[in-house]
Design a protein around this motif. Structure first.
Motif, PDB file in Angstrom:
ATOM      1  N   HIS A  55       1.730  46.325   3.812  1.00  0.00           N
ATOM      2  CA  HIS A  55       1.054  44.917   3.874  1.00  0.00           C
ATOM      3  C   HIS A  55      -0.588  44.957   3.155  1.00  0.00           C
ATOM      4  CE1 HIS A  55       4.208  43.749   6.545  1.00  0.00           C
ATOM      5  NE2 HIS A  55       3.807  44.507   7.443  1.00  0.00           N
ATOM      6  N   VAL A  73      -1.889  43.185  10.945  1.00  0.00           N
ATOM      7  CA  VAL A  73      -1.675  42.709   9.707  1.00  0.00           C
ATOM      8  C   VAL A  73      -0.160  42.307   9.738  1.00  0.00           C
ATOM      9  CG1 VAL A  73      -1.777  42.893   7.200  1.00  0.00           C
ATOM     10  CG2 VAL A  73      -3.448  44.035   8.674  1.00  0.00           C
ATOM     11  N   ALA A 119      -0.514  36.442   0.442  1.00  0.00           N
ATOM     12  CA  ALA A 119      -1.993  36.096   0.634  1.00  0.00           C
ATOM     13  C   ALA A 119      -2.246  34.365   0.550  1.00  0.00           C
ATOM     14  CB  ALA A 119      -2.631  36.699  -0.379  1.00  0.00           C
ATOM     15  N   VAL A 124       0.847  38.399   8.750  1.00  0.00           N
ATOM     16  CA  VAL A 124       1.755  38.085   7.559  1.00  0.00           C
ATOM     17  C   VAL A 124       3.023  37.241   8.167  1.00  0.00           C
ATOM     18  CG1 VAL A 124       3.484  39.075   6.006  1.00  0.00           C
ATOM     19  CG2 VAL A 124       1.076  39.902   6.340  1.00  0.00           C
ATOM     20  N   GLN A 154      -8.954  45.082   7.986  1.00  0.00           N
ATOM     21  CA  GLN A 154      -8.873  46.421   7.062  1.00  0.00           C
ATOM     22  C   GLN A 154      -9.851  47.520   7.554  1.00  0.00           C
ATOM     23  OE1 GLN A 154     -10.395  44.457   3.319  1.00  0.00           O
ATOM     24  NE2 GLN A 154      -8.270  44.626   2.317  1.00  0.00           N
ATOM     25  N   LYS A 182      -8.114  38.710   0.784  1.00  0.00           N
ATOM     26  CA  LYS A 182      -9.577  39.106   1.035  1.00  0.00           C
ATOM     27  C   LYS A 182     -10.362  38.781  -0.435  1.00  0.00           C
ATOM     28  CE  LYS A 182     -11.647  42.824  -0.515  1.00  0.00           C
ATOM     29  NZ  LYS A 182     -12.018  44.181  -0.766  1.00  0.00           N
ATOM     30  N   LEU A 231      -2.925  41.735   2.048  1.00  0.00           N
ATOM     31  CA  LEU A 231      -4.084  41.625   2.550  1.00  0.00           C
ATOM     32  C   LEU A 231      -5.426  41.712   1.786  1.00  0.00           C
ATOM     33  CD1 LEU A 231      -5.158  40.605   5.499  1.00  0.00           C
ATOM     34  CD2 LEU A 231      -5.777  43.130   6.016  1.00  0.00           C
ATOM     35  N   GLU A 232      -5.381  42.592   0.681  1.00  0.00           N
ATOM     36  CA  GLU A 232      -6.323  42.844  -0.250  1.00  0.00           C
ATOM     37  C   GLU A 232      -6.437  41.648  -1.097  1.00  0.00           C
ATOM     38  OE1 GLU A 232      -9.385  44.179  -2.340  1.00  0.00           O
ATOM     39  OE2 GLU A 232      -8.793  44.826  -0.465  1.00  0.00           O
ATOM     40  N   ILE A 288     -10.016  39.142   8.083  1.00  0.00           N
ATOM     41  CA  ILE A 288      -9.270  39.979   7.020  1.00  0.00           C
ATOM     42  C   ILE A 288     -10.325  41.534   6.983  1.00  0.00           C
ATOM     43  CG2 ILE A 288      -9.019  40.548   4.557  1.00  0.00           C
ATOM     44  CD1 ILE A 288      -8.025  37.458   4.309  1.00  0.00           C
TER      45      ILE A 288
END
Length: 562
Positions: free
Chosen positions: A411, A520, A468, A524, A512, A419, A415-416, A508
């Protein structure tokens, strides 16, 4: 290029001898290969017929008349090295040799679609098979044995399980082992390394020449950090190369293994000068992030730079399915903290997507009174600050036990990317308020961003970027950042959009920093999906024959470099 794929090693003698961590050599490579895929007849599935025209061709031409003979020779070598990366990615993504696979497809349109997708799965439709006699795509692609489970891997004797640069196979007793890329793909990487060394001799920019030599060495040693540092030191080279195993999106099992890719680029000096001022604001923007202090304690490197390029060649992962229009590298967290990152905006590819896709989408889905706010400058800036925003936030979990990438596993990439999208908008708002950005108004960036979501979600929700986009779309919807009228047109609520951006940024960054894998995964599962109302609107775009993405006519012949 890559005719056979190594899938096992003869380890018997070493295992008998009691070696705990045997070293592989060419002599230990087994003649026993994974059985070749059966040469069954392949044809297009009926439901895939409508997908064959979703890409619009774009010719990657360039005026090379101002480049010297040595530079033109160097470009030829760089493209030839890139072609090797293309073959290696075929092996990582699909396994069957490209030419043998494509030869089984009689229809030229189907063959072209398979080329674009690097195999028999539709990358912009959740990796669904589009050919008969095709199994579901493995989450781990070809990086791992097809019969391996996640539990088996996590309980294996492999010491560095989240390494970027190895293929996982089995020894003769069926135990898992990892084989470094430099051994698994030894012949191909040696050839690519030799081409880069030849190119280095022709480079008239000393920093670029040094980078090419160091990258050539990295291809044969799997040690990329030194060449990443050298790449960060390049400032004035008019020709650019990004090459090697880089992004981990193809590994959807763990998000660990890096896929081979390459870009050959020409620097746009005038546009690059316009962008140079923004990188200096990174440390200041980091301090102002809308999250608790502990989640922004890391200080991003201030040696980062922003530049604009025209791409003349894509290869491997970067060329598969949807096409990259901006690059933010290196991914190495230590390099990022030491030197920041470089952001490469791929202007010609970006312009093609804006003209052929984003503008037609806006006429279908954005309210007429807000369409004036959709501009190429805003599209360019949104894309650019997405890449800049990768440098913000946090790279290591607060408890110090892991990197964010390692803690969030498969994941992490989704998430990156989320972000980067959301913090890119945050940055634009802050820099507009400081009068650092003078082009346009906030409405331009928000409305163009909204239209950009529709462009991106058409790539599907299976990729990191797709997840995302859907998380952001569904979060914005819940926050009232946009509305949809009875005619199916969307409009942005400026005040609520700003509030939603801050709220999602905080969520987010906290996930992280905490390395919250379960949190996360829930995000998702809840929001990383395309719901029925949006699916219907996306179908309107398909019915209007708006391309989903671009594909390239490229290579030595197109550039007259043969």
């Amino acid at each position: 290029m890559l005719h056979k794929k190594i899938t096992s090693l003869i380890m018997g003698a070493m295992l008998v001898a009691g070696c705990d961590s045997p070293t592989t050599t060419n002599d230990t490579i087994s003649a026993s290969k994974k059985p070749a895929k059966q040469e069954t007849q392949l044809s297009l599935l009926p439901e895939a017929e409508k997908r064959l025209d979703i890409y619009i061709p774009v010719r990657l031409e360039a005026d090379l008349s101002s480049y010297s003979d040595n530079q033109r020779k160097m470009l030829k070598l760089l493209i030839e090295a890139s072609e090797i990366m293309d073959d290696l990615f075929w092996a990582q993504a699909f396994g069957e040799h490209k030419d043998a696979f494509l030869a089984r497809l009689e229809d030229p349109k189907v063959r072209k679609f398979a080329e674009i997708n690097y195999g028999p799965w539709d990358r912009l439709d959740g990796d669904k098979p589009f050919l008969t006699n095709t199994e579901e795509k493995l989450a781990g692609a070809e990086f791992y044995p097809p019969d391996m489970t996640k539990e088996e891997y996590l309980n294996s004797d492999i010491k560095d399980r989240n390494t970027l640069y190895s293929m996982v196979s089995r020894d003769i007793e069926g135990n898992l082992l990892d084989i470094p890329y430099s051994e698994y793909f030894a012949d191909e990487l040696y050839e690519a390394s030799h081409l880069l060394k030849q190119a280095a001799e022709l480079a008239d920019n000393s920093e670029f020449s040094n980078y090419l030599r160091m990258r050539a060495e990295a291809l044969t040693t799997d040690d990329y950090q030194a060449s990443d540092m050298a790449w960060m030191d390049m400032k004035n080279n008019p020709i650019e190369l990004v090459i090697g195993p880089i992004e981990t999106y193809e590994d959807q099992l763990f998000g660990y293994r890096a896929a081979f890719e390459s870009y050959v680029l020409l620097k746009d000096m005038s546009w690059s000068e316009r962008l140079a001022k923004y990188a200096a604001y990174l440390p200041e923007l980091q301090k102002g992030l809308p999250v608790d202090e502990k989640y922004k304690a890391e200080v991003p490197g201030s040696d980062a730079d922003l530049n604009a390029y025209d791409v003349i060649y894509y290869a491997g992962h970067s060329n598969a399915g949807s096409k990259t229009i901006a690059i933010n590298l290196p991914n190495d967290e230590e390099v990022q903290l030491a030197k920041g990152t470089r952001r490469l905006q791929l202007k010609n590819a970006m312009q093609a997507k804006f003209d052929h896709i984003l503008m037609p989408i806006s006429k279908q889905l954005i309210v007429p009174e807000q369409r004036q706010h959709i501009t190429f400058n805003a599209f360019f800036a949104n894309t650019m600050f997405h890449e800049v925003a990768h440098g913000l936030g946090i790279k290591n979990t607060l408890d110090g036990s892991n990197t964010v990438r390692g803690a969030l596993k498969e994941h992490a990439s989704a998430l990156e990317e989320g972000k980067a999208d959301i913090l890119g908008l945050y940055m634009i708002e802050q820099l507009l308020n400081k009068d650092v950005i003078s082009e346009g108004q906030l409405e331009d960036y928000y409305v163009t961003f909204m239209a950009g979501i529709f462009r991106s979600v058409r790539f599907g929700a299976s990729s990191a970027h797709g997840k995302a986009n859907m998380i952001r779309f569904n979060f914005f919807k819940e926050q009232g950042a946009f509305s949809r009228d009875e005619n199916g047109y969307y409009s942005v609520n400026m005040e609520k959009m700003s509030t939603a951006i801050a709220a999602l940024s905080k969520l987010i960054l906290t996930l992280q920093g905490d390395g919250d894998y379960d949190g996360v995964a829930k995000l998702v599962a809840d929001k990383g999906i395309i719901k029925d109302s949006l699916a219907a609107d996306l179908q309107r775009l398909a019915d209007a024959n708006i391309p989903v993405d671009i594909t390239f006519e490229q290579g030595l012949e197109v550039l007259n470099l043969n």
